[in-house]
Design an enzyme around this catalytic site. Structure first.
Site, mmCIF file in Angstrom:
data_model
loop_
_atom_site.group_PDB
_atom_site.id
_atom_site.type_symbol
_atom_site.label_atom_id
_atom_site.label_comp_id
_atom_site.label_asym_id
_atom_site.label_seq_id
_atom_site.Cartn_x
_atom_site.Cartn_y
_atom_site.Cartn_z
ATOM 1 N N HIS A 76 5.788 8.390 5.431
ATOM 2 C CA HIS A 76 5.397 7.121 4.789
ATOM 3 C C HIS A 76 4.730 6.284 5.494
ATOM 4 O O HIS A 76 5.240 5.726 6.368
ATOM 5 C CB HIS A 76 6.265 6.820 3.678
ATOM 6 C CG HIS A 76 5.687 5.392 3.177
ATOM 7 N ND1 HIS A 76 6.347 4.441 3.036
ATOM 8 C CD2 HIS A 76 4.759 5.629 2.065
ATOM 9 C CE1 HIS A 76 5.771 3.417 2.187
ATOM 10 N NE2 HIS A 76 4.816 4.401 1.693
ATOM 11 N N SER A 77 3.218 5.904 5.075
ATOM 12 C CA SER A 77 2.805 4.807 5.923
ATOM 13 C C SER A 77 2.595 4.868 7.465
ATOM 14 O O SER A 77 2.395 5.738 7.814
ATOM 15 C CB SER A 77 3.460 3.399 5.368
ATOM 16 O OG SER A 77 2.500 2.658 5.718
#
Length: 230
Positions: A76-77
């Site tokens: 994520h990210s």
């Protein structure tokens, strides 16, 4: 059974995957949610010396010492950089990669290199002693009061060096199937462009950057559909 390793982004910890992991486990899958050095319950280890390479070592160590193979790595990210380099190091252990609103660089690029100028300027303006404090929950699309309270109580400062240290890639990672999950397709971050540049299949949810908080069921369902070959 699929083995998932869910890797959190900046300022977060393994705790953020709680509801996604519960759904995956209820479907019969094995799930690991490591917390990277200096964050979450490991915040006492935070310091300016922690870089991207530290976090890749964290993830590589998990794959090695838990003897994990045929893994689905989810980043994520910020963790997009982490999972891609770890997979490049150990491609024989990774079946697929899923990038959830995630950053990606070519060999020699850092997050600073691929991020828009306003984001780099904000990072520079708030960094203290090599650590970047977390922004309000609304900046990652979390606005429901109970979710805001839960998220903001757990976010911790993030080591600045992880954003400036360049990724090291041999090219092995590019042979691993990858899907992009785009949660903020109309937002200011270049996640759509990065997915296009790398030629990844993409699924659009449009539920806010912290999809694991705002839409855990929908996000888990994307992972489960991939596990079923849908």
């Amino acid at each position: 059974m699929t083995t998932y390793v869910l890797v959190h982004g900046a300022w977060h910890g393994g705790w953020c995957w709680r509801h996604v992991a519960a759904r995956l486990r209820a479907a019969g899958h094995e799930v690991h949610t490591p917390t990277l050095t200096g964050l979450g319950e490991r915040a006492h280890l935070a310091g300016p010396e922690i870089g991207l390479r530290t976090h890749i070592d964290d993830l590589s160590g998990l794959l090695t010492y838990e003897d994990l193979r045929d893994v689905v790595l989810v980043g994520h990210s910020y963790a997009g950089l982490v999972v891609r380099e770890a997979a490049d190091r150990m491609p024989e252990r990774v079946a697929r990669i899923t990038m959830v609103d995630a950053w990606a660089g070519r060999d020699g690029e850092s997050l600073d290199d691929v991020a828009p100028g306003f984001f780099r300027d904000w990072i520079e303006s708030v960094t203290v002693d090599g650590l970047v404090p977390p922004a309000p929950a609304a900046t990652v699309g979390v606005t429901e009061p109970d979710q805001v309270a839960w998220l903001e109580s757990k976010l911790t400062p993030h080591p600045r060096r992880t954003f400036s240290q360049p990724t090291r890639l041999s090219g092995a990672v590019d042979a691993i199937p990858c899907r992009a999950v785009l949660c903020t397709p109309g937002g200011p971050m270049p996640f759509v462009r990065l997915a296009d540049e790398h030629g990844w299949a993409a699924t659009v949810l449009d539920v806010g950057h912290d999809a694991m908080v705002t839409a855990p069921r929908e996000l888990a369902d994307v992972f489960l559909q991939d596990a079923c070959g849908s």
